[in-house]
Design a protein around this motif. Structure first.
Motif, PDB file in Angstrom:
ATOM      1  N   ASN A   1       0.824  -1.215   0.000  1.00 40.57           N
ATOM      2  CA  ASN A   1       0.000   0.000   0.000  1.00 40.57           C
ATOM      3  C   ASN A   1       0.852   1.257   0.000  1.00 40.57           C
ATOM      4  O   ASN A   1       0.545   2.234  -0.671  1.00 40.57           O
TER       5      ASN A   1
ATOM      6  N   ASN B   1       2.198   1.713  -3.515  1.00 43.09           N
ATOM      7  CA  ASN B   1       1.158   2.163  -4.433  1.00 43.09           C
ATOM      8  C   ASN B   1       0.848   3.641  -4.262  1.00 43.09           C
ATOM      9  O   ASN B   1       0.680   4.372  -5.227  1.00 43.09           O
ATOM     10  N   ALA B   2       0.757   4.059  -2.997  1.00 41.32           N
ATOM     11  CA  ALA B   2       0.434   5.455  -2.727  1.00 41.32           C
ATOM     12  C   ALA B   2       1.569   6.357  -3.191  1.00 41.32           C
ATOM     13  O   ALA B   2       1.342   7.462  -3.689  1.00 41.32           O
TER      14      ALA B   2
ATOM     15  N   ARG C   1       3.379   6.000  -5.686  1.00 40.98           N
ATOM     16  CA  ARG C   1       3.303   6.222  -7.128  1.00 40.98           C
ATOM     17  C   ARG C   1       2.452   7.440  -7.459  1.00 40.98           C
ATOM     18  O   ARG C   1       2.584   8.027  -8.518  1.00 40.98           O
ATOM     19  N   TYR C   2       1.542   7.762  -6.561  1.00 43.28           N
ATOM     20  CA  TYR C   2       0.749   8.984  -6.746  1.00 43.28           C
ATOM     21  C   TYR C   2       1.328  10.129  -5.936  1.00 43.28           C
ATOM     22  O   TYR C   2       0.655  11.082  -5.604  1.00 43.28           O
ATOM     23  N   LYS C   3       2.569   9.986  -5.552  1.00 37.12           N
ATOM     24  CA  LYS C   3       3.280  10.993  -4.755  1.00 37.12           C
ATOM     25  C   LYS C   3       2.557  11.297  -3.455  1.00 37.12           C
ATOM     26  O   LYS C   3       2.432  12.439  -3.035  1.00 37.12           O
ATOM     27  N   LEU C   4       2.033  10.226  -2.828  1.00 34.36           N
ATOM     28  CA  LEU C   4       1.311  10.413  -1.574  1.00 34.36           C
ATOM     29  C   LEU C   4       2.118   9.815  -0.436  1.00 34.36           C
ATOM     30  O   LEU C   4       2.586   8.683  -0.541  1.00 34.36           O
TER      31      LEU C   4
ATOM     32  N   SER D   1       1.737   8.172   2.786  1.00 40.09           N
ATOM     33  CA  SER D   1       0.692   7.557   3.595  1.00 40.09           C
ATOM     34  C   SER D   1       1.277   7.098   4.920  1.00 40.09           C
ATOM     35  O   SER D   1       2.497   7.006   5.082  1.00 40.09           O
ATOM     36  N   ILE D   2       0.399   6.807   5.844  1.00 44.17           N
ATOM     37  CA  ILE D   2       0.854   6.304   7.141  1.00 44.17           C
ATOM     38  C   ILE D   2       1.592   4.984   6.949  1.00 44.17           C
ATOM     39  O   ILE D   2       2.574   4.691   7.629  1.00 44.17           O
ATOM     40  N   GLU D   3       1.160   4.217   5.928  1.00 45.20           N
ATOM     41  CA  GLU D   3       1.841   2.946   5.652  1.00 45.20           C
ATOM     42  C   GLU D   3       3.303   3.185   5.278  1.00 45.20           C
ATOM     43  O   GLU D   3       4.182   2.404   5.641  1.00 45.20           O
TER      44      GLU D   3
ATOM     45  N   SER E   1     -11.162  -1.986  12.255  1.00 48.06           N
ATOM     46  CA  SER E   1     -12.175  -2.245  11.227  1.00 48.06           C
ATOM     47  C   SER E   1     -13.370  -2.980  11.831  1.00 48.06           C
ATOM     48  O   SER E   1     -14.508  -2.735  11.459  1.00 48.06           O
TER      49      SER E   1
ATOM     50  N   GLU F   1      -9.661  17.986  10.773  1.00 45.12           N
ATOM     51  CA  GLU F   1      -9.030  17.615   9.513  1.00 45.12           C
ATOM     52  C   GLU F   1      -7.969  18.629   9.110  1.00 45.12           C
ATOM     53  O   GLU F   1      -6.922  18.268   8.595  1.00 45.12           O
TER      54      GLU F   1
ATOM     55  N   VAL G   1      -8.537  11.926  14.458  1.00 46.37           N
ATOM     56  CA  VAL G   1      -9.304  11.949  13.209  1.00 46.37           C
ATOM     57  C   VAL G   1     -10.620  11.187  13.358  1.00 46.37           C
ATOM     58  O   VAL G   1     -11.648  11.577  12.829  1.00 46.37           O
ATOM     59  N   LEU G   2     -10.577  10.099  14.103  1.00 54.42           N
ATOM     60  CA  LEU G   2     -11.790   9.285  14.248  1.00 54.42           C
ATOM     61  C   LEU G   2     -12.696   9.770  15.385  1.00 54.42           C
ATOM     62  O   LEU G   2     -13.805   9.284  15.547  1.00 54.42           O
TER      63      LEU G   2
END
Lengths: 71, 631
Positions: free
Chosen positions: B65, B68-69, B71-74, B76-78, B112, B242, B282-283
């Motif tokens: 993950n 993958n993120a 690749r979109y220049k993101l 992520s926490i991962e 989850s 946010e 956030v939650l």
């Protein structure tokens, strides 16, 4: 301009929501993208001459999220 | 090998546990040392191998993950966790790497489950839409998908089955459970000509129904639509959070890099990365909002979104429409007086005279008469309607007049009776006189029926700290005054046109602050729209009120308003708890890491625990009920 709502697999972390949203927003041809966390949906407005909803699904699925439905 | 989430968690748990025991026992069996340059090299032991295996099994999806993120220049926490894990490998902390990935995986898994649980009451509602409908087609029963049923189709529903359309009963009697619409689980009796709603169930009985609304047009579908939309309408606090978290994560990353440059302490910087996502914060809000909306839906209260729920609990003024809101909206006979004859006689003759009248007042008289004297079969020999005044008629060869004052202008009325009429009118009653030949023989008082729950509701509102309870009505001041006294209303404004109601409302907002307007959505739509919060009652079957109001009480039970206000307050309280807790944990963690009391795995453990605690706290809202003091 076209509008589409994708039903995604259940989103359980808010960070994944931000991820999908930003990825969609950065995709060429997307005018507006919003991911709804609680209903696990993505609402996208896009220019159908530049991109198709199939391409949008590909973007979401590449990030590791299944798209269940579309309307 | 493809593993489900659950299997992955279990396998990782076993491996982590195994390696923990081996580590603690210091069983460095199968030790292989390999140095490629002086002191640099690997020490391979069994525990280390198991730790690496565990890290890979629990971490593979995280790494994927993250990639993958990227690749979109993101970021992520991962990605942050992945960097921390790789870093841990570099400094030889195999145990930390295994523990961090496992805790992250376990945390995500438990989250989850909890989030699913939070959403369950809404999901259950959405899933409870009718799946199949039995219709009568040329005398034959046929099963159809709800989307294939048309308006006008004849629908058959058997005991235990769900009604799939909104419609009118053609034949049959049944006890219905309408909880899915009104939130009231007491069975309701319905018979011929009664209205039924899609989504409700027949507990006993059998109905043949003519469909008046199908598919997306049914009340039930509209409810589902509102609920589905509502859950993602953000509360105000959420927007602040946010914004905050948008800066928080990059801020921590910069901090981690700065620390590394200054102190060259890789361990410290890696730990900072692990706690960079303010998950609990956030939650803190959305989960509470979803729980509250789910709770409301279960109790027949539709809320349009988080912001509405945030506001309701803070209201200072509650303004009520009168007719149809505090009152039932239908007149009833409140008093009968006979002059020279018995009250029963007055009632009986009046009911007979009104036999053919459709007027609500006539209906009220007939209803009262049949309640008291049984069904009356006699009919007048002749009647003549005098519009706006009453009715003239002949019965048993005597001439009668029945109607209001204006009908009797030519007649001399006794002073004592005049006094009596004036007194009744000052109590807001509508007065009707009965005249036999030249003599007044009866006086009937009627008024709109006050809802049973109204008085208790206003008492409860005051107890909840609402500053002013106000009534806005288009009707005459006499009844308004009487009603205010009976119900304990602070202020009333009578004879208001719809636009004057709006002006009054604005005045109240200026004077006292946040104002709730409660109406039935029939003639108070502008006021409902303008108020800070518009609440409509009796929403079933009333599309307009469902569209314009911020909150809809699906049943006629106006007492549910206290539940709505209480729920909002409880939600605000839980959100405050969540935010405070999340902030304390976030800064505590930050501090702990900087003073080196918190290492990688402990940081991850506390972080994940805090998220789960926030979720569980929000989950409490699902079970909220109005306590006995305010109910």
């Amino acid at each position: 301009m076209q509008k589409v709502i994708f039903q995604l697999e259940t989103l359980t972390c808010p960070s994944c929501m931000a991820k999908i949203q930003t990825a969609l927003q950065k995709t060429k041809g997307v005018l507006e993208a919003e991911v709804l966390f609680n209903s696990s949906r993505a609402r996208v407005t896009f220019d159908e001459e530049q991109i198709s909803s199939k391409d949008l699904i590909a973007v979401i699925e590449k990030l590791g999220f299944k798209v269940i439905g579309e309307k | 090998m493809k593993l489900t989430k659950k299997q992955r968690v279990i396998v990782s748990a076993i491996l982590v546990f195994l390696s923990f025991i081996l580590k603690e026992l210091k069983l460095n069996i199968f030790k292989v040392e390999y140095y490629y340059y002086q002191d640099y090299g690997f020490v391979i032991t069994l525990p280390n191998v198991i730790m690496v295996m565990s890290t890979i099994i629990s971490g593979i999806t995280i790494f994927k993950n993250a990639f993958n993120a990227l690749r979109y220049k993101l970021v992520s926490i991962e990605l942050l966790v992945s960097i921390a894990v790789i870093g841990a490998f570099i400094i030889g902390e195999y145990w930390e790497a295994a523990a961090v990935t496992f805790l992250f995986l376990l945390g995500a898994f438990l989250e989850s489950i909890t989030i699913d649980k939070t959403r369950k009451s809404i999901k259950d509602l959405l899933d409870s839409s009718p799946k199949i409908i039995r219709i009568l087609d040329n005398g034959r029963e046929k099963l159809l998908n709800p989307s294939d049923v048309k308006v006008g189709d004849i629908v058959i529903v058997k005991p235990g089955e769900q009604i799939g359309v909104d419609g009118i009963i053609l034949e049959g009697k049944a006890y219905l459970n309408q909880a899915s619409i009104t939130g009231e689980s007491m069975p309701v009796f319905k018979e011929e000509n009664g209205t039924v709603y899609s989504g409700t169930f027949i507990e006993s009985g059998y109905l043949i129904i003519k469909a008046t609304k199908v598919g997306k047009d049914t009340t039930f579908s509209k409810i589902l639509e509102v609920v589905e939309e509502a859950q993602d309408k953000k509360a105000r606090v959420q927007r602040y959070i946010e914004k905050f978290s948008k800066y928080y994560t990059p801020g921590i990353i910069i901090l981690a890099i700065t620390f590394f440059i200054i102190t060259r302490d890789l361990r410290l910087s890696l730990t900072l990365l692990v706690i960079a996502c303010p998950g609990a914060l956030v939650l803190s809000t959305p989960m509470a909002v979803v729980s509250a909306i789910g709770n409301g839906a279960k109790h027949g209260i539709l809320v349009k979104g988080g912001e509405t729920l945030e506001l309701i609990g803070k209201a200072k003024v509650v303004a009520f429409d009168k007719t149809g809101t505090l009152t039932v909206g239908k007149p009833i006979v409140t008093k009968v007086r006979g002059i020279g004859v018995s009250t029963d006689e007055v009632l009986k003759i009046s009911a007979i005279l009104e036999t053919y009248s459709e007027h609500p007042l006539a209906q009220a008289i007939i209803k009262k008469a049949s309640e008291k004297l049984g069904k009356i079969d006699e009919v007048p020999t002749k009647t003549n309607l005098i519009i706006g005044k009453g009715i003239a008629g002949v019965y048993q060869n005597k001439h009668y007049l029945l109607g209001n004052y204006r009908l009797f202008t030519n007649l001399k009325i006794d002073y004592e009776i005049k006094e009596y009429i004036a007194q009744e009118e000052s109590r807001g009653q509508t007065v009707i006189l009965l005249q036999e030949e030249e003599q007044i023989i009866g006086v009937i008082s009627l008024s709109d029926e006050i809802r049973e729950e109204s008085k208790q509701l206003i008492k409860s509102l005051k107890k909840m700290g609402i500053k002013k309870v106000v009534m806005l009505t288009g009707d005459n001041p006499l009844f308004a005054n009487y009603l205010s006294q009976i119900l304990g209303i602070d202020e009333y404004y009578a004879e208001l046109m719809p636009d004057e109601k709006v002006d009054k409302l604005q005045e109240l907002q200026r004077k006292y602050g946040l104002t709730i307007m409660v109406g039935d959505g029939i003639n108070d739509a502008p006021a409902l729209t303008l108020a800070d919060i518009g609440i409509a009652i009796g929403g079933s079957g009333n599309d307009v009120s469902m569209e314009i109001a911020d909150m809809v009480l699906m049943s006629d039970n106006i007492g549910k308003l206290t539940h709505g206000i209480g729920l909002s307050r409880k939600m605000i309280k839980i959100i405050k708890q969540n935010i405070t807790f999340a902030l304390v944990i976030a800064f505590g963690l930050l501090l702990g890491v900087i003073v080196q009391k918190v290492n990688l795995s402990l940081g991850m453990l506390i972080h994940e625990l805090s998220v789960i605690i926030v979720l569980l706290n929000s989950l409490r809202l699902l079970r909220y009920r109005v306590d006995s003091i305010t109910a």
